[in-house]
Design a protein around this motif. Sequence first.
Motif, short mmCIF file in Angstrom:
data_model
loop_
_atom_site.label_atom_id
_atom_site.label_comp_id
_atom_site.label_asym_id
_atom_site.label_seq_id
_atom_site.Cartn_x
_atom_site.Cartn_y
_atom_site.Cartn_z
N TYR A 162 -12.08 -2.77 1.89
CA TYR A 162 -12.11 -3.29 2.82
C TYR A 162 -11.69 -2.80 4.53
CZ TYR A 162 -13.95 -7.10 -1.09
OH TYR A 162 -14.38 -7.45 -1.56
N LEU A 163 -12.21 -2.45 5.11
CA LEU A 163 -11.91 -1.94 6.45
C LEU A 163 -11.05 -2.78 7.34
CD1 LEU A 163 -14.47 0.89 6.69
CD2 LEU A 163 -11.95 1.43 5.58
N ILE A 164 -9.26 -3.67 6.81
CA ILE A 164 -9.52 -4.40 7.92
C ILE A 164 -8.78 -3.69 8.96
CG2 ILE A 164 -7.17 -4.01 6.01
CD1 ILE A 164 -6.47 -6.84 6.91
N THR A 165 -8.67 -3.84 9.79
CA THR A 165 -8.11 -2.82 11.20
C THR A 165 -6.89 -3.12 11.06
OG1 THR A 165 -7.24 -3.20 13.60
CG2 THR A 165 -8.22 -4.98 12.21
N GLN A 166 -5.90 -1.98 11.82
CA GLN A 166 -4.66 -1.86 11.56
C GLN A 166 -3.95 -3.01 12.43
OE1 GLN A 166 -3.47 1.66 12.71
NE2 GLN A 166 -5.01 2.08 15.11
N GLU A 167 -5.10 -3.69 14.13
CA GLU A 167 -4.44 -4.16 14.98
C GLU A 167 -4.00 -5.80 14.34
OE1 GLU A 167 -6.95 -2.48 15.63
OE2 GLU A 167 -5.76 -1.49 16.40
N VAL A 190 9.74 -5.93 5.80
CA VAL A 190 10.00 -4.85 5.94
C VAL A 190 9.16 -3.24 4.69
CG1 VAL A 190 11.18 -3.01 6.99
CG2 VAL A 190 11.34 -5.30 8.24
N LEU A 191 10.15 -3.86 4.39
CA LEU A 191 9.25 -3.46 2.37
C LEU A 191 7.86 -3.42 2.64
CD1 LEU A 191 10.20 -2.11 0.18
CD2 LEU A 191 10.22 -3.92 -1.16
N SER A 192 7.45 -4.66 2.71
CA SER A 192 5.28 -5.21 2.32
C SER A 192 4.59 -3.80 3.53
CB SER A 192 5.18 -6.81 2.65
OG SER A 192 4.19 -6.83 2.32
N LEU A 193 5.55 -4.41 5.01
CA LEU A 193 5.10 -3.91 6.02
C LEU A 193 4.84 -2.03 5.36
CD1 LEU A 193 4.43 -3.39 8.93
CD2 LEU A 193 6.22 -2.94 10.36
N TYR A 194 6.07 -1.79 5.15
CA TYR A 194 6.36 -0.27 4.82
C TYR A 194 4.91 0.30 3.41
CZ TYR A 194 8.34 3.97 2.28
OH TYR A 194 8.49 5.24 1.22
N GLU A 195 4.70 -0.23 2.44
CA GLU A 195 4.12 0.05 1.69
C GLU A 195 2.45 -0.54 2.50
OE1 GLU A 195 4.18 0.54 -1.16
OE2 GLU A 195 6.23 0.14 -1.71
N ALA A 196 1.72 -1.52 3.66
CA ALA A 196 1.04 -1.08 3.57
C ALA A 196 0.38 0.07 4.75
CB ALA A 196 0.80 -2.65 4.18
N SER A 197 2.07 0.62 5.17
CA SER A 197 0.94 1.46 5.99
C SER A 197 1.24 2.64 5.26
CB SER A 197 2.47 1.74 7.30
OG SER A 197 4.09 3.02 6.03
N PHE A 198 1.35 3.47 4.44
CA PHE A 198 0.51 4.21 3.28
C PHE A 198 -0.73 4.00 3.05
CE2 PHE A 198 5.16 5.36 3.39
CZ PHE A 198 5.87 6.06 3.15
N ASN A 205 -2.59 5.11 15.49
CA ASN A 205 -1.34 5.30 15.35
C ASN A 205 -0.20 3.95 15.08
OD1 ASN A 205 -1.97 7.60 16.15
ND2 ASN A 205 -2.36 7.00 19.06
N VAL A 206 -0.91 2.71 14.86
CA VAL A 206 -0.35 1.22 14.84
C VAL A 206 0.51 1.75 13.28
CG1 VAL A 206 -0.24 -1.49 14.62
CG2 VAL A 206 -1.75 0.46 15.95
N LEU A 207 -0.47 1.69 12.58
CA LEU A 207 0.18 2.17 10.56
C LEU A 207 1.76 3.77 10.95
CD1 LEU A 207 -2.94 1.59 8.74
CD2 LEU A 207 -1.09 -0.31 9.36
#
Length: 607
Positions: A162-167, A190-198, A205-207
């Motif tokens: 699912y192409l959920i937006t980075q915004e 923050v750890l959850s954000l880290y895993e999502a960023s990959f 750029n947001v990711l």
Amino acid sequence: MQCMAVHQFAPLLSLPNCSRISSDFGRLFTPKTSRKSRSRSSTCHPIQCTVVNNTDRRSANYEPSIWSFDYIQSLTSQYKGKSYSSRLNELKKEVKMMVDGTNESLAQLDLIDTLQRLGISYHFEDEINTILKRKYINIKNNINYNLYSTALQFRLLRQHGYLITQEVFNAFKDETGKFKTYLSDDIMGVLSLYEASFYAMKHENVLEEARLFSTKCLKEYMMKMEQNKVLLDHDLDHNDNFNVNHHVLIINHALELPLHWRTRRIEAKWFMDVYERRKDMNSTLLEFAKLDFNMVQSTHQEDLKHLSRWWRHTKLGEKLNFVRDRLMGCFLWKVGVRFEAEFSHFRRVSARLYVLITIIDDIYDVYGTMEELELFTNAVERWDVKIMNELPDYMKMPFLVLHNTINEMVFDVLKEQDFVSFKYLKKTWVDLCRSFLQEAKWYYSGYTPTLKEYIDNAWISVGAPIILVHAYFSFANPISKEVLELLEQGYPTIIRHSAMIVRLANDLATSSEEFKRGDAPKSIQCYMQETKVSEEEARQHINFLIREAWKEMNNEHGNPLVDDAKNFARMGLFMYQHGDGHGSQDNRSKRRISEFIINPILLIKNN
């Protein structure tokens, strides 16, 4: 030198055809360089040369396999039969009730995440897809300011295509466009954000900002814990501050390698041990995960014994004492690509490819003379057993085993799919041998290629086209005309990105030792020679390329070729995370094989 932390790796850009990589990537390189010529000790004529002359040959001094045929054949498992399958079905029904009965949004996400980490989510794919589809449809109506749940939902949706937006992460930025500093107090968020960023794709750029921000916060947290003497205590049940230590363990694991880059089977084994020590552990989930692991492992052992009998029948290990006998490691690769019990036949047949690639690699890289290697390449191009008489004695058996093995696979595809795959499978082996031959030419001439030249060749020589193309024809039903057109032109880009991740991870782990013993230069040495940078800077650049290749692969979803390509890349990162996990037989490699193939998990923990 041991490889750097793999979480710093970066993916490669698109490779448009077999001989070129993208123009964007090409601009990273400077003009060609050369180096002083080296020579091998062997000078015998190709047709006259036999194994009798092996004293004139190079040798990598590979040790014999530590896993004997008799030992492999003796492997047994108690986790078979109706009693265990009945218990597994009972537990499966209980877990399904949990999935169906969990209505609160965050609880649903946490349960899905736990099922995936425990390695049992494949039993509930329909239920999970239904939940995530509903969340994706309703996402615009639900503004979430909780970092943990937002990032977890983003990761799970992206993982399932699912192409959920980075915004969605802009809500966590301040007026300057930077992530809010107070977020660092929510370490699990923050750890959850880290895993999502990959799960970032190109130009997101947001990711990328999220990855940099979260990595910095997590490292600072780890430094703070170290200063406060909060160490990784593996006996967490007896630690007074369980939650803090649990966070340290999970964060350290993530910084070594993000979840998205980890092999599911390997991660499941690790996470079971961690999950069992959690105070909120669900015993039903844990028992189901352990029993499922052990029952599937019993299937793996039968697959391995079948492969071992094939290997002994070929007698290649006996006849070619200069090659690596790494049957167990080759089989572990296949378990990492597709571990489920239903793919038993696939593992039994296709694991042979890893074995043959390893043997042929050693012929080109260690033993053969230039003239002999040209003969072998020509033999593969012609695919004619009559040419065997032109080969040196030691090359005849490998060629015939290769010839018969691939022809058998072609027959299997024809029988099941009513499609003749021969020209596509043969092409992968021709390309592999040609790429091995190019590396040998560089070695003999003493030439150090540019990084671009090296990569143009190395993504093929790592063997990914063989592994993934053969796998595709085994699974695709129906076979896609689009994929066939891509194979006619070269290879699908997903294969190239996967190949580059494995190749560059391999180089980071092994290039220093191989270069010391006189092998041809790898990506790190090529980049150092070309740009005159230090080894540390070169390693940072290779890590960047791996991250970029993952971004390219994140664009693709939803078919067996894509799934296998990602799993192959994950296995490469796992095998080379702490050195040469394929060629080495050190304690770490032995322990890995024992944990994942041989030793079952205790269903009841001993106190």
